[in-house]
Design an enzyme around this catalytic site. Structure first.
Site, PDB file in Angstrom:
ATOM      1  N   GLY A 192       4.454  -4.525  10.554  1.00 29.45           N
ATOM      2  CA  GLY A 192       5.656  -5.339  10.512  1.00 29.45           C
ATOM      3  C   GLY A 192       5.548  -6.568   9.651  1.00 29.45           C
TER       4      GLY A 192
ATOM      5  CB  THR B  54      -0.939   0.005   1.208  1.00 25.66           C
ATOM      6  OG1 THR B  54      -1.626  -1.246   1.290  1.00 25.66           O
ATOM      7  CG2 THR B  54      -1.964   1.123   1.088  1.00 25.66           C
TER       8      THR B  54
ATOM      9  CD  GLU C  93       6.838  -0.378   8.522  1.00 26.43           C
ATOM     10  OE1 GLU C  93       6.516  -0.573   7.337  1.00 26.43           O
ATOM     11  OE2 GLU C  93       6.454  -1.116   9.462  1.00 26.43           O
TER      12      GLU C  93
ATOM     13  N   GLY D 219       1.268   2.008   5.627  1.00 22.74           N
ATOM     14  CA  GLY D 219       0.173   1.052   5.688  1.00 22.74           C
ATOM     15  C   GLY D 219       0.104   0.414   7.065  1.00 22.74           C
ATOM     16  CB  ALA D 220      -1.820  -0.617   9.426  1.00 25.90           C
TER      17      ALA D 220
END
EC number: 5.3.1.6
Length: 261
Positions: free
Chosen positions: A103, A36, A111, A90-91
């Site tokens: 991660g 993303t 990050e 993103g996540a």
């Protein structure tokens, strides 16, 4: 072209395209890692080219740095930038309080450092990443290679007293060998299923010798942008308490896809 993209890629692009609207000339911007975030870098590069936007990007991984340079974005180190206006990333999961698990791509340490050094963190995602409680996605924990098996055992022992549904851990692999982060560390993925108290778990994990950092991002995300396959976007601002709806017109975004043909 946009019509050839999968629905999930369209959703990622829509969120990324909306996110770069927050970037203004002269800003120092944290550039996230992952699929993303890669869309965001492409969208930002388009603005740099077309609007002659002057920004300095601080990447959170070597692969993001390579992509940004390739697309003409000025790349600087965090030490050079010192402090950032915004980070866009993103996540893997986010909950109603905009706490995150990150991660999955293995860049959680950089990050988190970059996000913490930013006035604002914007997360770009799709609706599938929203959960009532964190933990369905395995929680990455970055550990030093020395004594990693002992560190893993300590993590498992600690999890017995935590409010989680699962306690299985696995060492992340890459081609039959341990996955190695940009900092030369390993990642232990914790399959917790449900995390009842993310804040407590994050604090306790980071007290274990050998643990470098964990993938729980608590009180770091300010805005989450959720993209949809039809170009719809929802922007949730936890500080303002607002939710706004919008739309990205794919037909007007053909330039960003030209190098994907």
């Amino acid at each position: 072209m946009p019509a050839e993209l999968s629905p999930i890629d369209k959703a990622k692009f829509a969120a990324a395209r909306r996110a770069v609207d927050f970037i203004q000339d002269g800003m120092k911007v944290g550039l996230g890692t992952g699929s993303t975030a890669a869309w965001m870098v492409r969208c930002l590069a388009e603005r740099v080219r077309e609007e002659r936007l002057k920004i300095a990007g601080v990447p959170t991984s070597t692969r993001t740095a390579e992509l940004a340079r390739e697309l003409g974005i000025e790349v600087v180190t965090l030490d050079e930038a010192k402090w950032l206006d915004v980070t866009i990333d993103g996540a893997d999961e986010f909950d109603p309080e905009l706490n995150l698990i990150k991660g999955g791509g293995g860049a959680l340490l950089q990050e988190k450092i970059v996000a913490t050094a930013s006035d604002q963190m914007i997360v770009i995602t799709d609706a599938a990443k929203e959960v009532a409680h964190l933990g369905a996605f395995p929680l990455p924990v970055e550990v030093v290679p020395f004594g990693w098996q002992t560190t893993r055992a300590l993590i498992e022992e600690m999890l017995v007293s935590m409010d989680v549904m699962g306690r299985e851990t696995t060492l992340r692999q890459n081609g039959g060998k341990p996955f190695v982060t940009d900092e030369g560390n390993y990642i232990v993925d914790c399959h917790l299923k449900r995390i009842g108290n993310p804040r407590q778990l994050s604090l306790v994990l980071n007290q274990i010798p050998g643990v470098v950092e964990n993938g729980l991002f608590i009180d770091l995300c300010d805005i989450v942008i959720i993209g949809g396959a039809e170009g719809e976007v929802e922007v949730r601002d936890i500080n303002e308490g607002t939710v706004t709806q919008g739309r990205v017109d794919f037909a007007e975004e053909s330039n960003i896809f030209s190098d994907l043909d």
